[in-house]
Write a protein that holds these residues in place. Structure first.
Motif, PDB file in Angstrom:
ATOM      1  N   GLN A  39       0.802  -1.228   0.000  1.00  0.00           N
ATOM      2  CA  GLN A  39       0.000   0.000   0.000  1.00  0.00           C
ATOM      3  C   GLN A  39       0.838   1.283   0.000  1.00  0.00           C
ATOM      4  OE1 GLN A  39      -2.650  -0.001   3.362  1.00  0.00           O
ATOM      5  NE2 GLN A  39      -1.011  -0.288   4.839  1.00  0.00           N
ATOM      6  N   GLN A  40       2.110   1.206   0.363  1.00  0.00           N
ATOM      7  CA  GLN A  40       3.022   2.345   0.324  1.00  0.00           C
ATOM      8  C   GLN A  40       2.354   3.625   0.854  1.00  0.00           C
ATOM      9  OE1 GLN A  40       5.010   2.599  -3.522  1.00  0.00           O
ATOM     10  NE2 GLN A  40       4.614   0.418  -3.844  1.00  0.00           N
ATOM     11  N   PRO A  41       2.055   3.674   2.151  1.00  0.00           N
ATOM     12  CA  PRO A  41       1.254   4.757   2.707  1.00  0.00           C
ATOM     13  C   PRO A  41       2.011   6.047   2.997  1.00  0.00           C
ATOM     14  CG  PRO A  41       1.881   3.289   4.453  1.00  0.00           C
ATOM     15  CD  PRO A  41       2.405   2.683   3.171  1.00  0.00           C
ATOM     16  N   TRP A  42       3.211   6.202   2.492  1.00  0.00           N
ATOM     17  CA  TRP A  42       4.091   7.289   2.908  1.00  0.00           C
ATOM     18  C   TRP A  42       4.072   8.493   1.993  1.00  0.00           C
ATOM     19  CZ3 TRP A  42       6.365   2.226   3.048  1.00  0.00           C
ATOM     20  CH2 TRP A  42       6.714   1.727   1.787  1.00  0.00           C
ATOM     21  N   GLU A  43       4.340   9.616   2.615  1.00  0.00           N
ATOM     22  CA  GLU A  43       4.673  10.885   1.958  1.00  0.00           C
ATOM     23  C   GLU A  43       5.845  11.439   2.766  1.00  0.00           C
ATOM     24  OE1 GLU A  43       3.119  12.548  -0.695  1.00  0.00           O
ATOM     25  OE2 GLU A  43       1.641  10.931  -0.966  1.00  0.00           O
ATOM     26  N   PHE A  44       6.761  12.104   2.099  1.00  0.00           N
ATOM     27  CA  PHE A  44       7.975  12.598   2.754  1.00  0.00           C
ATOM     28  C   PHE A  44       8.118  14.103   2.547  1.00  0.00           C
ATOM     29  CE2 PHE A  44       8.621   8.220   1.478  1.00  0.00           C
ATOM     30  CZ  PHE A  44       9.136   7.629   2.619  1.00  0.00           C
ATOM     31  N   GLU A  80      -6.096   8.098   3.483  1.00  0.00           N
ATOM     32  CA  GLU A  80      -7.262   7.605   2.753  1.00  0.00           C
ATOM     33  C   GLU A  80      -6.866   6.493   1.790  1.00  0.00           C
ATOM     34  OE1 GLU A  80      -9.893  10.549   1.488  1.00  0.00           O
ATOM     35  OE2 GLU A  80      -9.645  11.655   3.356  1.00  0.00           O
ATOM     36  N   ASN A  81      -7.836   5.650   1.504  1.00  0.00           N
ATOM     37  CA  ASN A  81      -7.689   4.583   0.516  1.00  0.00           C
ATOM     38  C   ASN A  81      -6.590   3.587   0.860  1.00  0.00           C
ATOM     39  OD1 ASN A  81      -9.756   5.794  -1.081  1.00  0.00           O
ATOM     40  ND2 ASN A  81      -8.223   7.198  -1.918  1.00  0.00           N
ATOM     41  N   MET A  82      -6.396   3.341   2.138  1.00  0.00           N
ATOM     42  CA  MET A  82      -5.433   2.334   2.561  1.00  0.00           C
ATOM     43  C   MET A  82      -6.163   0.993   2.679  1.00  0.00           C
ATOM     44  SD  MET A  82      -2.400   3.627   2.880  1.00  0.00           S
ATOM     45  CE  MET A  82      -2.762   4.630   1.445  1.00  0.00           C
ATOM     46  N   ARG A  83      -5.632  -0.018   2.025  1.00  0.00           N
ATOM     47  CA  ARG A  83      -6.245  -1.342   2.082  1.00  0.00           C
ATOM     48  C   ARG A  83      -6.118  -1.959   3.470  1.00  0.00           C
ATOM     49  NH1 ARG A  83      -3.291  -4.618  -2.110  1.00  0.00           N
ATOM     50  NH2 ARG A  83      -4.451  -6.300  -1.146  1.00  0.00           N
ATOM     51  N   PHE A  84      -5.022  -1.639   4.152  1.00  0.00           N
ATOM     52  CA  PHE A  84      -4.752  -2.224   5.466  1.00  0.00           C
ATOM     53  C   PHE A  84      -4.367  -1.110   6.444  1.00  0.00           C
ATOM     54  CE2 PHE A  84      -3.649  -5.340   2.182  1.00  0.00           C
ATOM     55  CZ  PHE A  84      -4.531  -6.365   2.516  1.00  0.00           C
ATOM     56  N   PRO A 132      -1.204  19.132   4.769  1.00  0.00           N
ATOM     57  CA  PRO A 132      -2.644  19.229   4.509  1.00  0.00           C
ATOM     58  C   PRO A 132      -3.438  18.092   5.151  1.00  0.00           C
ATOM     59  CG  PRO A 132      -1.551  18.299   2.605  1.00  0.00           C
ATOM     60  CD  PRO A 132      -0.465  18.664   3.601  1.00  0.00           C
ATOM     61  N   LYS A 133      -4.727  18.303   5.230  1.00  0.00           N
ATOM     62  CA  LYS A 133      -5.633  17.247   5.684  1.00  0.00           C
ATOM     63  C   LYS A 133      -5.475  16.063   4.733  1.00  0.00           C
ATOM     64  CE  LYS A 133     -10.387  16.407   6.803  1.00  0.00           C
ATOM     65  NZ  LYS A 133     -11.436  16.932   7.616  1.00  0.00           N
ATOM     66  N   GLY A 134      -5.546  14.875   5.280  1.00  0.00           N
ATOM     67  CA  GLY A 134      -5.349  13.671   4.475  1.00  0.00           C
ATOM     68  C   GLY A 134      -3.970  13.060   4.669  1.00  0.00           C
ATOM     69  N   LEU A 135      -3.066  13.826   5.291  1.00  0.00           N
ATOM     70  CA  LEU A 135      -1.745  13.324   5.663  1.00  0.00           C
ATOM     71  C   LEU A 135      -1.582  13.515   7.162  1.00  0.00           C
ATOM     72  CD1 LEU A 135       0.595  14.852   2.916  1.00  0.00           C
ATOM     73  CD2 LEU A 135      -0.484  12.604   2.918  1.00  0.00           C
ATOM     74  N   THR A 136      -0.897  12.581   7.812  1.00  0.00           N
ATOM     75  CA  THR A 136      -0.658  12.695   9.243  1.00  0.00           C
ATOM     76  C   THR A 136       0.832  12.517   9.523  1.00  0.00           C
ATOM     77  OG1 THR A 136      -2.841  11.815   9.757  1.00  0.00           O
ATOM     78  CG2 THR A 136      -1.207  11.732  11.519  1.00  0.00           C
ATOM     79  N   PRO A 137       1.462  13.491  10.186  1.00  0.00           N
ATOM     80  CA  PRO A 137       2.869  13.344  10.547  1.00  0.00           C
ATOM     81  C   PRO A 137       3.087  12.126  11.442  1.00  0.00           C
ATOM     82  CG  PRO A 137       2.186  15.622  10.771  1.00  0.00           C
ATOM     83  CD  PRO A 137       0.939  14.811  10.551  1.00  0.00           C
ATOM     84  N   PHE A 138       4.118  11.366  11.123  1.00  0.00           N
ATOM     85  CA  PHE A 138       4.430  10.140  11.851  1.00  0.00           C
ATOM     86  C   PHE A 138       5.757  10.245  12.603  1.00  0.00           C
ATOM     87  CE2 PHE A 138       6.689   6.030  11.842  1.00  0.00           C
ATOM     88  CZ  PHE A 138       5.837   5.308  12.662  1.00  0.00           C
TER      89      PHE A 138
END
Length: 167
Positions: A39-44, A80-84, A132-138
């Motif tokens: 699912q590669q849920p990352w943004e950097f 959003e749109n994460m399978r797992f 932005p909304k839709g991303l959460t800092p990890f």
């Protein structure tokens, strides 16, 4: 892979900037991490702006060392749109570890600064970067060229056979 055993949390950095080619290699390493269902849920977010790095250094009681870093990579989850979705934090942890290991390979020092699951930290990072909304800092990975300091201690062998159970 010697990088696994050479990796340390480095909190003191030289003012030298990290080269673009090395930043791309760090990001490639992060994106090469395994993820649930691919699912590669990352943004950097690649942060070079010293003012923003200073802001990030105030996001938690443990992030002060980021103030001296010449670079920070902030890892965020796509919400959003994460399978797992239950596995997103595991996927992001694998990406952060890959970045940390690649940093060692590139002769950089780095430290993993946790953001999630603390909402107050997430809010501060979001505000500092305009996430932005839709991303959460990890997590924040503060890095740069390491200062020669007391952090250059001998490697610690953490292997503990009493924690291994063969079945």
């Amino acid at each position: 892979m010697n990088e696994i055993f050479a990796r340390r949390s480095i909190r003191k950095f030289l003012p030298t900037m990290v080269e673009d080619e090395k930043i791309e290699q760090l990001l490639r390493a992060g994106m090469a991490a395994p993820s649930a269902g691919n699912q590669q849920p990352w943004e950097f977010y690649v942060v070079r702006d010293k003012r923003v790095i200073q802001d990030l250094s105030h996001c938690s009681p443990y992030a002060g060392c980021a103030a001296g870093a010449s670079l920070a990579i902030v890892v965020c989850s796509r919400d959003e749109n994460m399978r797992f979705p239950a596995f997103v934090n595991l996927d992001l942890s694998a990406a952060v570890e890959n970045i940390l290991l690649e940093a060692v390979h590139l002769d950089l020092g780095a430290v993993w600064l946790g953001v999630a699951p603390y909402k107050a930290r997430e809010v501060l990072v979001r505000r500092s970067l305009g996430v932005p909304k839709g991303l959460t800092p990890f997590a924040i990975v503060a890095m740069g060229y390491p200062q020669a300091t007391a952090e250059d201690k001998p490697r610690e062998d953490r292997y503990d056979p009493s924690r291994v159970h063969y079945v």
